[in-house]
Motif scaffolding. Structure first.
Motif, PDB file in Angstrom:
ATOM      1  N   GLY A 145       8.409   4.329 -12.697  1.00 31.32           N
ATOM      2  CA  GLY A 145       8.392   5.287 -12.091  1.00 31.32           C
ATOM      3  C   GLY A 145       9.324   5.507 -10.984  1.00 31.32           C
ATOM      4  N   ALA A 146       9.607   6.548 -10.474  1.00 31.67           N
ATOM      5  CA  ALA A 146      10.771   6.719  -9.413  1.00 31.67           C
ATOM      6  C   ALA A 146      10.114   6.802  -8.134  1.00 31.67           C
ATOM      7  CB  ALA A 146      11.356   8.293  -9.594  1.00 31.67           C
ATOM      8  N   GLY A 147       8.981   6.720  -7.760  1.00 33.41           N
ATOM      9  CA  GLY A 147       8.529   6.701  -6.462  1.00 33.41           C
ATOM     10  C   GLY A 147       8.280   5.362  -5.891  1.00 33.41           C
ATOM     11  N   VAL A 148       7.603   5.529  -4.783  1.00 31.85           N
ATOM     12  CA  VAL A 148       7.094   4.100  -4.176  1.00 31.85           C
ATOM     13  C   VAL A 148       5.664   3.806  -4.563  1.00 31.85           C
ATOM     14  CG1 VAL A 148       6.619   3.090  -1.936  1.00 31.85           C
ATOM     15  CG2 VAL A 148       8.473   4.670  -1.964  1.00 31.85           C
ATOM     16  N   SER A 149       5.501   2.787  -4.878  1.00 29.67           N
ATOM     17  CA  SER A 149       4.286   2.310  -5.439  1.00 29.67           C
ATOM     18  C   SER A 149       3.857   1.272  -4.775  1.00 29.67           C
ATOM     19  CB  SER A 149       4.380   1.822  -6.917  1.00 29.67           C
ATOM     20  OG  SER A 149       5.230   0.708  -7.129  1.00 29.67           O
ATOM     21  N   GLN A 150       2.260   1.268  -4.585  1.00 27.68           N
ATOM     22  CA  GLN A 150       1.584   0.111  -3.914  1.00 27.68           C
ATOM     23  C   GLN A 150       0.398  -0.335  -4.696  1.00 27.68           C
ATOM     24  OE1 GLN A 150       1.901   2.693   0.146  1.00 27.68           O
ATOM     25  NE2 GLN A 150       0.967   0.662   0.532  1.00 27.68           N
ATOM     26  N   SER A 151      -0.024  -1.805  -4.372  1.00 27.71           N
ATOM     27  CA  SER A 151      -0.833  -2.294  -5.200  1.00 27.71           C
ATOM     28  C   SER A 151      -1.588  -3.335  -4.369  1.00 27.71           C
ATOM     29  CB  SER A 151      -0.629  -2.725  -6.650  1.00 27.71           C
ATOM     30  OG  SER A 151       0.421  -3.712  -6.434  1.00 27.71           O
ATOM     31  N   PRO A 152      -2.955  -3.601  -4.390  1.00 24.51           N
ATOM     32  CA  PRO A 152      -3.755  -2.645  -5.151  1.00 24.51           C
ATOM     33  C   PRO A 152      -4.003  -1.403  -4.227  1.00 24.51           C
ATOM     34  CG  PRO A 152      -5.039  -4.170  -3.876  1.00 24.51           C
ATOM     35  CD  PRO A 152      -3.670  -4.539  -3.756  1.00 24.51           C
ATOM     36  N   ARG A 153      -4.690  -0.340  -4.982  1.00 24.42           N
ATOM     37  CA  ARG A 153      -4.955   0.853  -4.365  1.00 24.42           C
ATOM     38  C   ARG A 153      -6.031   0.790  -3.412  1.00 24.42           C
ATOM     39  NH1 ARG A 153      -3.234   5.835  -6.220  1.00 24.42           N
ATOM     40  NH2 ARG A 153      -4.328   6.394  -3.936  1.00 24.42           N
ATOM     41  N   TYR A 154      -7.184   0.047  -3.800  1.00 24.68           N
ATOM     42  CA  TYR A 154      -8.285  -0.112  -3.096  1.00 24.68           C
ATOM     43  C   TYR A 154      -8.458  -1.714  -3.171  1.00 24.68           C
ATOM     44  CZ  TYR A 154      -8.915   4.730  -4.092  1.00 24.68           C
ATOM     45  OH  TYR A 154      -8.613   6.048  -4.246  1.00 24.68           O
ATOM     46  N   LYS A 155      -8.775  -2.035  -1.837  1.00 23.49           N
ATOM     47  CA  LYS A 155      -9.362  -3.595  -1.750  1.00 23.49           C
ATOM     48  C   LYS A 155     -10.454  -3.772  -0.678  1.00 23.49           C
ATOM     49  CE  LYS A 155      -8.674  -8.086  -1.897  1.00 23.49           C
ATOM     50  NZ  LYS A 155      -8.657  -8.731  -3.233  1.00 23.49           N
ATOM     51  N   VAL A 156     -11.402  -4.246  -1.396  1.00 20.54           N
ATOM     52  CA  VAL A 156     -12.806  -4.723  -0.682  1.00 20.54           C
ATOM     53  C   VAL A 156     -12.736  -6.474  -0.044  1.00 20.54           C
ATOM     54  CG1 VAL A 156     -15.084  -4.935  -0.317  1.00 20.54           C
ATOM     55  CG2 VAL A 156     -14.059  -3.012  -1.481  1.00 20.54           C
ATOM     56  N   ALA A 157     -12.543  -6.624   0.996  1.00 23.93           N
ATOM     57  CA  ALA A 157     -12.548  -8.134   1.255  1.00 23.93           C
ATOM     58  C   ALA A 157     -13.902  -8.497   2.110  1.00 23.93           C
ATOM     59  CB  ALA A 157     -11.246  -8.264   2.128  1.00 23.93           C
ATOM     60  N   LYS A 158     -14.185  -9.606   2.309  1.00 19.15           N
ATOM     61  CA  LYS A 158     -15.235 -10.245   2.994  1.00 19.15           C
ATOM     62  C   LYS A 158     -14.415 -10.794   4.464  1.00 19.15           C
ATOM     63  CE  LYS A 158     -18.474 -11.653  -0.263  1.00 19.15           C
ATOM     64  NZ  LYS A 158     -19.344 -12.785  -1.245  1.00 19.15           N
ATOM     65  N   ARG A 159     -14.937 -10.647   5.390  1.00 21.12           N
ATOM     66  CA  ARG A 159     -14.621 -10.872   6.675  1.00 21.12           C
ATOM     67  C   ARG A 159     -14.191 -12.378   6.638  1.00 21.12           C
ATOM     68  NH1 ARG A 159     -18.308  -9.972  11.843  1.00 21.12           N
ATOM     69  NH2 ARG A 159     -19.342 -11.680  10.995  1.00 21.12           N
ATOM     70  N   GLY A 160     -12.934 -12.544   7.051  1.00 18.87           N
ATOM     71  CA  GLY A 160     -12.281 -13.798   7.156  1.00 18.87           C
ATOM     72  C   GLY A 160     -11.665 -14.192   5.754  1.00 18.87           C
ATOM     73  N   GLN A 161     -11.441 -13.465   4.852  1.00 18.36           N
ATOM     74  CA  GLN A 161     -10.716 -13.438   3.400  1.00 18.36           C
ATOM     75  C   GLN A 161      -9.332 -13.186   3.984  1.00 18.36           C
ATOM     76  OE1 GLN A 161     -12.506 -11.213   0.464  1.00 18.36           O
ATOM     77  NE2 GLN A 161     -10.892 -11.888  -0.783  1.00 18.36           N
ATOM     78  N   ARG A 207       0.890  -5.138  -1.906  1.00 17.85           N
ATOM     79  CA  ARG A 207       2.200  -5.331  -2.261  1.00 17.85           C
ATOM     80  C   ARG A 207       2.761  -3.695  -2.097  1.00 17.85           C
ATOM     81  NH1 ARG A 207       5.070  -7.749  -6.939  1.00 17.85           N
ATOM     82  NH2 ARG A 207       6.730  -6.238  -7.755  1.00 17.85           N
ATOM     83  N   CYS A 208       4.131  -3.806  -1.888  1.00 15.76           N
ATOM     84  CA  CYS A 208       4.823  -2.225  -1.553  1.00 15.76           C
ATOM     85  C   CYS A 208       6.216  -2.612  -2.864  1.00 15.76           C
ATOM     86  CB  CYS A 208       5.131  -2.024  -0.393  1.00 15.76           C
ATOM     87  SG  CYS A 208       6.344  -0.436  -0.632  1.00 15.76           S
ATOM     88  N   ASP A 209       6.356  -1.683  -3.823  1.00 15.08           N
ATOM     89  CA  ASP A 209       7.597  -1.579  -4.678  1.00 15.08           C
ATOM     90  C   ASP A 209       8.088  -0.165  -4.002  1.00 15.08           C
ATOM     91  OD1 ASP A 209       5.594  -3.128  -6.523  1.00 15.08           O
ATOM     92  OD2 ASP A 209       7.771  -3.412  -7.107  1.00 15.08           O
ATOM     93  N   PRO A 210       9.505  -0.542  -3.428  1.00 14.03           N
ATOM     94  CA  PRO A 210      10.118   0.668  -2.883  1.00 14.03           C
ATOM     95  C   PRO A 210      10.981   1.322  -3.939  1.00 14.03           C
ATOM     96  CG  PRO A 210      11.397  -1.207  -2.335  1.00 14.03           C
ATOM     97  CD  PRO A 210       9.982  -1.622  -3.051  1.00 14.03           C
ATOM     98  N   ILE A 211      11.253   2.592  -3.581  1.00 23.32           N
ATOM     99  CA  ILE A 211      12.344   3.055  -4.605  1.00 23.32           C
ATOM    100  C   ILE A 211      13.637   2.189  -4.706  1.00 23.32           C
ATOM    101  CG2 ILE A 211      13.701   5.254  -5.141  1.00 23.32           C
ATOM    102  CD1 ILE A 211      11.821   6.766  -3.596  1.00 23.32           C
ATOM    103  N   SER A 212      14.030   2.148  -6.087  1.00 22.65           N
ATOM    104  CA  SER A 212      15.042   1.205  -6.325  1.00 22.65           C
ATOM    105  C   SER A 212      16.395   1.749  -5.516  1.00 22.65           C
ATOM    106  CB  SER A 212      15.424   1.352  -7.851  1.00 22.65           C
ATOM    107  OG  SER A 212      16.424   0.397  -8.021  1.00 22.65           O
ATOM    108  N   GLY A 213      16.943   0.582  -4.979  1.00 16.58           N
ATOM    109  CA  GLY A 213      18.163   0.714  -4.106  1.00 16.58           C
ATOM    110  C   GLY A 213      17.770   1.081  -2.606  1.00 16.58           C
ATOM    111  N   HIS A 214      16.596   1.415  -2.362  1.00 18.27           N
ATOM    112  CA  HIS A 214      16.302   1.935  -0.929  1.00 18.27           C
ATOM    113  C   HIS A 214      16.618   0.542   0.063  1.00 18.27           C
ATOM    114  CE1 HIS A 214      14.124   6.021  -1.088  1.00 18.27           C
ATOM    115  NE2 HIS A 214      15.198   5.753  -1.761  1.00 18.27           N
TER     116      HIS A 214
END
Lengths: 114, 115
Positions: free
Chosen positions: A1-17, A22-29
């Motif tokens: 894809g041509a845009g900025v992608s992030q993963s995961p979209r949702y994350k549930v964590a227990k306190r202390g974890q 992750r961020c994948d920017p636009i190529s070349g930025h």
């Protein structure tokens, strides 16, 4: 894809974890920004990279937050020993050059710490 | 320190009427000013920016903004609102004279266009 992608979209964590976002920017930025957006608030600056160099990390709220961009492309925001107050949407943005340019935002990672 | 204020949490306007979303800023040097829009469950999208030059800036989707240096304002405007314009709007400011690289965002204004 041509845009900025992030993963995961949702994350549930227990306190202390530990979590890694992750961020994948636009190529070349060159520039990459991380923001924290709490519910009902505007994005709050966390840190800025120009290529692999972290030029400003003044917005990181504590030493539990760490960001890296080792090869000047993909970036990872790590939060150690998560706390409930870390619950927010974490946004990544990139620009071709610097601050005069338009920021292109990813969809964000919604982190919920229980 | 640089800052940006959006004094209205919500703006309601009837479809077809003109709309204004207010933004004022405070910077120590020359400001770079931006407007972004955020739709539910999506990232921010760029609307327009002021760097230098003409004080009236035209952007995406028929939006425009006027840079007013004396009033330190950068209000977002549109001559005729559409229901699809309903979203969350953020003003942002940046400057580099302090040696930092931050964008500062306002708290956002929710625009509701009523049919």
């Amino acid at each position: 894809g041509a845009g900025v992608s992030q993963s995961p979209r949702y994350k549930v964590a227990k306190r202390g974890q530990d979590v890694a976002l992750r961020c994948d920017p636009i190529s070349g930025h060159v520039s990459l920004f991380w923001y924290q957006q709490a519910l009902g608030q505007g994005p709050e600056f966390l840190t800025y990279f120009q290529n692999e160099a972290q030029l400003d990390k003044s917005g990181l709220p504590s030493d539990r937050f760490f960001a890296e961009r080792p090869e000047g492309s993909v970036s990872t925001l790590k939060i150690q020993r998560t706390q409930q107050e870390d619950s927010a949407v974490y946004l990544c943005a990139s620009t071709p050059g610097g601050l005069r340019e338009t920021q292109y935002f990813g969809p964000g990672t919604r982190l919920l710490v229980l | 320190a640089q800052s940006v204020a959006q004094p209205e949490d919500q703006v309601n306007v009837a479809e077809g009427n003109p709309l204004t979303v207010k933004c004022t800023y405070s910077v120590s040097g020359n400001p770079y000013l931006f407007w972004y829009v955020q739709y539910p469950n999506r990232g921010l999208q760029f609307l327009l920016k002021y760097i230098t030059g003409d004080n009236l800036v035209k952007g995406s989707y028929g939006f425009e903004a006027e840079f007013n240096k004396s009033q330190t304002s950068f209000h977002l405007k549109k001559p005729s609102a559409l229901v699809s314009d309903s979203a969350l709007y953020f003003c942002a400011v940046s400057e580099t004279t302090s040696g930092t690289y931050k964008y500062i965002f306002g708290t956002g204004t929710r625009l509701k266009v009523l049919a």
